[in-house]
Write a protein that holds these residues in place. Structure first.
Motif, mmCIF file in Angstrom:
data_model
loop_
_atom_site.group_PDB
_atom_site.id
_atom_site.type_symbol
_atom_site.label_atom_id
_atom_site.label_comp_id
_atom_site.label_asym_id
_atom_site.label_seq_id
_atom_site.Cartn_x
_atom_site.Cartn_y
_atom_site.Cartn_z
ATOM 1 N N LEU A 5 0.839 -1.195 0.000
ATOM 2 C CA LEU A 5 0.000 0.000 0.000
ATOM 3 C C LEU A 5 0.877 1.248 0.000
ATOM 4 C CD1 LEU A 5 -2.714 -0.954 2.661
ATOM 5 C CD2 LEU A 5 -3.064 -0.736 0.200
ATOM 6 N N LEU A 6 0.373 2.305 -0.603
ATOM 7 C CA LEU A 6 1.091 3.587 -0.570
ATOM 8 C C LEU A 6 1.155 4.094 0.869
ATOM 9 C CD1 LEU A 6 -0.408 5.524 -3.634
ATOM 10 C CD2 LEU A 6 1.894 4.564 -3.447
ATOM 11 N N GLN A 7 2.337 4.449 1.309
ATOM 12 C CA GLN A 7 2.513 5.023 2.639
ATOM 13 C C GLN A 7 2.552 6.540 2.502
ATOM 14 O OE1 GLN A 7 2.503 3.108 5.489
ATOM 15 N NE2 GLN A 7 2.020 1.458 4.038
ATOM 16 N N LEU A 8 1.476 7.199 2.900
ATOM 17 C CA LEU A 8 1.366 8.657 2.754
ATOM 18 C C LEU A 8 1.411 9.309 4.135
ATOM 19 C CD1 LEU A 8 -1.640 8.716 0.229
ATOM 20 C CD2 LEU A 8 0.795 8.718 -0.320
ATOM 21 N N ASN A 9 2.422 10.084 4.364
ATOM 22 C CA ASN A 9 2.516 10.829 5.621
ATOM 23 C C ASN A 9 1.802 12.169 5.416
ATOM 24 O OD1 ASN A 9 3.169 12.085 7.990
ATOM 25 N ND2 ASN A 9 5.352 11.570 7.921
ATOM 26 N N LEU A 10 0.459 12.124 5.498
ATOM 27 C CA LEU A 10 -0.333 13.309 5.170
ATOM 28 C C LEU A 10 -0.046 14.478 6.092
ATOM 29 C CD1 LEU A 10 -3.794 11.672 4.363
ATOM 30 C CD2 LEU A 10 -2.182 12.663 2.750
ATOM 31 N N GLY A 11 0.291 14.174 7.338
ATOM 32 C CA GLY A 11 0.551 15.259 8.287
ATOM 33 C C GLY A 11 1.699 16.152 7.852
ATOM 34 N N GLU A 12 2.782 15.543 7.377
ATOM 35 C CA GLU A 12 3.963 16.304 6.995
ATOM 36 C C GLU A 12 4.018 16.613 5.502
ATOM 37 O OE1 GLU A 12 7.477 14.368 8.298
ATOM 38 O OE2 GLU A 12 6.872 14.264 10.410
ATOM 39 N N GLN A 21 1.425 16.937 3.155
ATOM 40 C CA GLN A 21 0.188 17.370 2.500
ATOM 41 C C GLN A 21 0.469 18.239 1.268
ATOM 42 O OE1 GLN A 21 -3.029 16.730 3.870
ATOM 43 N NE2 GLN A 21 -4.150 17.802 2.263
ATOM 44 N N GLU A 22 1.264 19.289 1.435
ATOM 45 C CA GLU A 22 1.535 20.205 0.321
ATOM 46 C C GLU A 22 2.362 19.525 -0.763
ATOM 47 O OE1 GLU A 22 3.142 23.918 1.530
ATOM 48 O OE2 GLU A 22 1.529 24.349 2.953
ATOM 49 N N LEU A 23 3.371 18.735 -0.328
ATOM 50 C CA LEU A 23 4.222 18.043 -1.305
ATOM 51 C C LEU A 23 3.411 17.038 -2.126
ATOM 52 C CD1 LEU A 23 7.437 17.402 0.829
ATOM 53 C CD2 LEU A 23 7.211 18.969 -1.105
ATOM 54 N N LEU A 24 2.505 16.313 -1.458
ATOM 55 C CA LEU A 24 1.676 15.336 -2.167
ATOM 56 C C LEU A 24 0.695 16.020 -3.118
ATOM 57 C CD1 LEU A 24 0.962 12.814 0.731
ATOM 58 C CD2 LEU A 24 2.154 12.298 -1.393
ATOM 59 N N THR A 25 0.186 17.183 -2.704
ATOM 60 C CA THR A 25 -0.713 17.935 -3.584
ATOM 61 C C THR A 25 0.001 18.330 -4.866
ATOM 62 O OG1 THR A 25 -1.965 18.808 -1.703
ATOM 63 C CG2 THR A 25 -2.151 20.014 -3.777
ATOM 64 N N GLU A 26 1.219 18.840 -4.720
ATOM 65 C CA GLU A 26 1.993 19.245 -5.893
ATOM 66 C C GLU A 26 2.407 18.028 -6.724
ATOM 67 O OE1 GLU A 26 3.600 21.722 -8.605
ATOM 68 O OE2 GLU A 26 2.395 22.271 -6.857
ATOM 69 N N PHE A 27 2.763 16.933 -6.037
ATOM 70 C CA PHE A 27 3.144 15.713 -6.750
ATOM 71 C C PHE A 27 1.973 15.178 -7.576
ATOM 72 C CE2 PHE A 27 3.028 11.027 -6.777
ATOM 73 C CZ PHE A 27 4.156 10.771 -7.545
ATOM 74 N N LEU A 65 -5.929 12.855 -0.248
ATOM 75 C CA LEU A 65 -5.836 14.300 -0.018
ATOM 76 C C LEU A 65 -7.196 14.902 0.278
ATOM 77 C CD1 LEU A 65 -3.296 15.233 -2.844
ATOM 78 C CD2 LEU A 65 -2.926 15.515 -0.393
ATOM 79 N N GLU A 66 -8.214 14.361 -0.352
ATOM 80 C CA GLU A 66 -9.563 14.911 -0.149
ATOM 81 C C GLU A 66 -10.158 14.468 1.181
ATOM 82 O OE1 GLU A 66 -14.114 14.258 -1.592
ATOM 83 O OE2 GLU A 66 -12.506 13.072 -2.475
ATOM 84 N N LYS A 67 -10.105 13.157 1.452
ATOM 85 C CA LYS A 67 -10.829 12.606 2.597
ATOM 86 C C LYS A 67 -9.952 12.390 3.824
ATOM 87 C CE LYS A 67 -14.272 10.313 -0.320
ATOM 88 N NZ LYS A 67 -14.933 9.052 -0.675
ATOM 89 N N GLY A 68 -8.635 12.447 3.626
ATOM 90 C CA GLY A 68 -7.735 12.234 4.759
ATOM 91 C C GLY A 68 -7.559 10.779 5.122
#
Length: 596
Positions: A19-26, A28-34, A131-134
């Motif tokens: 599964l994709l490991q997404l550290n949304l807390g840290e 968030q902005e980088l993943l949005t741009e990615f 990113l949308e639902k957290g």
């Protein structure tokens, strides 16, 4: 040299099935741009691969794909997105061999790269949802089978590819089942029906002298801006009306109002342009769909596109995607013949499908043309009689026979396949196009091919209209439907038995419709020569419409009338005029059709 244990490579590839490991807390902005960058790169990859499918030696397309995979690999590695990083790295290595002329790009290799690209798109969609639902992804998108297939191709071992490329249990990319490419090709944007996902993908481009710089803007902000500009246009119209009543021409108040009108119009056009996006991504999806379906059907197709840089309102682009999928599918399944049938008919074995877009007045036209078997109106009529859609003694014109293919449940297919034959496609096409205030026209010649032409408005938010008055009520006619307005001579009006009132205009006889009778309202002009006759065109037919007075010509903001008046024949919407009153926006096609 000793052979490697057979289980080792499989275990090595399976390590990427996580599964994709997404550290949304840290992040968030980088993943949005990615995500936003990945969407762009995946689109470029698909476009370039379709070019390479036709011209395998195209160096620009090859370098473009290589750069896109390289960028995705690097960014995914930085963010710790293991499946994306590993798969993109293997495809990049394969493409590097092609760049160095150590490997030739065959259709099998291009198909495998397309499958890898589709897997990356599924993973990118998971990031959009997160990113949308957290919520972190809960569905595993396996990539090990793709990595294994790509490595085999890199080693020149394409023979063993078939079983490894897409095992039956793999829910990723494009399995060999024919229905999958259709589902893949349908959306224009990733299938995340959310404001957040759309926000990341939507772009408002600001061109500068230094180059094409872009700023990514949430689509909700664009919609809000358009609504506010619409309200500004309404208030500006009201100010003009107020100033006209209290000020003389040339007064400071009139000059200020004129300046406001100029600025409001410029702002309105700028806001509209921000919503405009090119139709190119949609055309690219259709090209991909054509490639996949042609392989499933065993047909040879040369898919041409033109006018892909034509821009439409974002809403129109999103809504037109589904109808275009059905039309392309129909062209390949029902339109184009099999290679041996084409050769027997004296045609080249490779069929041609041409998808184009161009401007025509204030409309956009999307045209799909094929050189297949064409549409036989007699066959359509016979099938419609069998299904009870029309009576056996109905005298239909060629155009009316063509229109029968849009009837729900209608299909000329001899058998139901995975992609057609159930009669649920073309009625969707007609319904979606009518929802966009558009219309569709068909021309065809048996044995030569068919052309489907969709005419759509450039924007769904604003209409350029002619304001007319009937009694105490005002109506708006779309300027695109109006040819001219005139006060007729008494001897030009006659009554024909069985037809009703007609107007003779330049040697042509036009049916005359009285607008006050259509809506059951009182009118000032009881005789046509006392009022104004507006000549309108609808679906190639010209008619005359009687009104009391022609008030003005202006751009108005379309307002939804709600569910109560949604399906009222002849009415397309409402608008607030400068005097604060509401006027109905008329739809000439349904208005005159119901009147007839």
């Amino acid at each position: 040299m000793a052979a490697a244990p057979t289980g080792a490579p499989a275990e090595e590839h399976a390590a990427a099935d996580v599964l994709l490991q997404l550290n949304l807390g840290e992040n968030q902005e980088l993943l949005t741009e990615f995500h936003a960058e990945a969407v762009d790169h995946l689109q470029q990859i698909e476009a370039a691969l379709l070019i390479l499918d036709q011209t395998p030696d195209n160096p620009e397309a090859l370098n473009s794909i290589f750069r896109s995979f390289h960028t995705i690999k690097g960014n995914a590695g930085f963010l710790g997105l293991v499946p994306m990083h590993t798969l993109a790295h293997e495809v990049e290595s394969l493409l590097d061999l092609a760049r160095n002329r150590e490997l030739s790009l065959t259709p099998a290799i291009i198909t495998e790269i397309l499958r890898s690209r589709d897997a990356l798109q599924l993973l990118t969609q998971q990031i959009a949802v997160a990113l949308e639902k957290g919520h972190l992804p809960s569905t595993l998108v396996p990539v090990s089978h793709l990595i294994r297939a790509v490595k085999q191709l890199a080693q020149g071992n394409g023979a063993a590819l078939a079983p490894a490329a897409a095992p039956a249990a793999t829910p990723v990319a494009l399995p060999t089942a024919p229905a999958a490419p259709v589902a893949e090709a349908a959306p224009v944007v990733p299938t995340v029906t959310s404001a957040a996902a759309n926000a990341i993908e939507a772009q408002a481009a600001t061109k500068t002298t230094a180059g094409g710089q872009t700023v990514r803007v949430n689509t909700e902000k664009l919609d809000s801006l358009m609504d506010v500009v619409g309200e500004l246009v309404i208030v500006q119209s009201q100010l003009i009306e107020s100033a006209r009543g209290i000020c003389d021409d040339g007064s400071p108040m009139q000059r200020n109002v004129s300046q406001l009108s100029r600025i409001a119009k410029e702002l309105q056009h700028t806001a509209m342009s921000l919503r405009m996006i090119p139709i190119k991504p949609t055309f690219q999806k259709m090209e991909r769909l054509s490639r996949d379906l042609a392989r499933n059907f065993g047909k040879k197709v040369h898919f041409q596109v033109s006018g892909e840089d034509t821009e439409l309102d974002r809403t129109v682009v999103e809504e037109i995607a589904d109808p275009m999928v059905h039309m392309v599918r129909n062209a390949l399944d029902h339109g184009l013949e099999l290679p041996d049938v084409r050769v027997a008919a004296g045609k080249p074995e490779q069929g041609t499908v041409h998808l184009s877009a161009y401007h025509q007045g204030s409309n956009i036209v999307i045209e799909l043309q094929d050189d297949g078997r064409g549409i036989d109106p007699d066959k359509i009529f016979k099938k419609a009689v069998e299904k009870g859609i029309v009576a056996a003694n109905a005298g239909l014109t060629r155009e009316e026979c063509y229109a029968l293919i849009f009837a729900p449940g209608f299909s000329t297919a001899e058998k139901v396949t995975a992609v057609s034959g159930r009669g649920v496609g073309m009625d969707v096409v007609k319904r979606n196009i009518e929802k966009l205030r558009g219309k569709i026209e068909i021309t065809s010649e048996v044995g030569k091919g068919s052309t489907f032409k969709i005419k759509l408005p450039l924007t769904m938010a604003i209409i350029d209209g002619l304001v007319v008055r009937v009694g105490a009520d005002k109506f708006i006619l779309p300027s695109t439907s109006v040819q001219m307005a005139m006060r007729p001579q008494k001897d030009a009006i006659t009554t024909v038995h069985g037809t009703g009132e007609v107007l003779e205009l330049r040697g042509k006889i036009l049916p005359l419709h009285r607008l006050h009778r259509r809506f059951g309202i009182p009118a000032d002009a009881t005789q046509p020569w006392d009022g104004i006759v507006v000549i309108v065109e609808h679906s190639g037919r010209v008619s005359a419409l009687l009104v009391d007075e022609m008030v003005s010509k202006q751009e108005v903001v379309i307002k939804n009338l709600g569910a109560f008046m949604q399906s009222l024949p002849g009415v397309a919407g409402g608008a607030i005029l400068g005097d604060g009153n509401i006027a109905l926006i008329l739809d000439p096609a349904s208005l005159l059709q119901s009147a007839a």
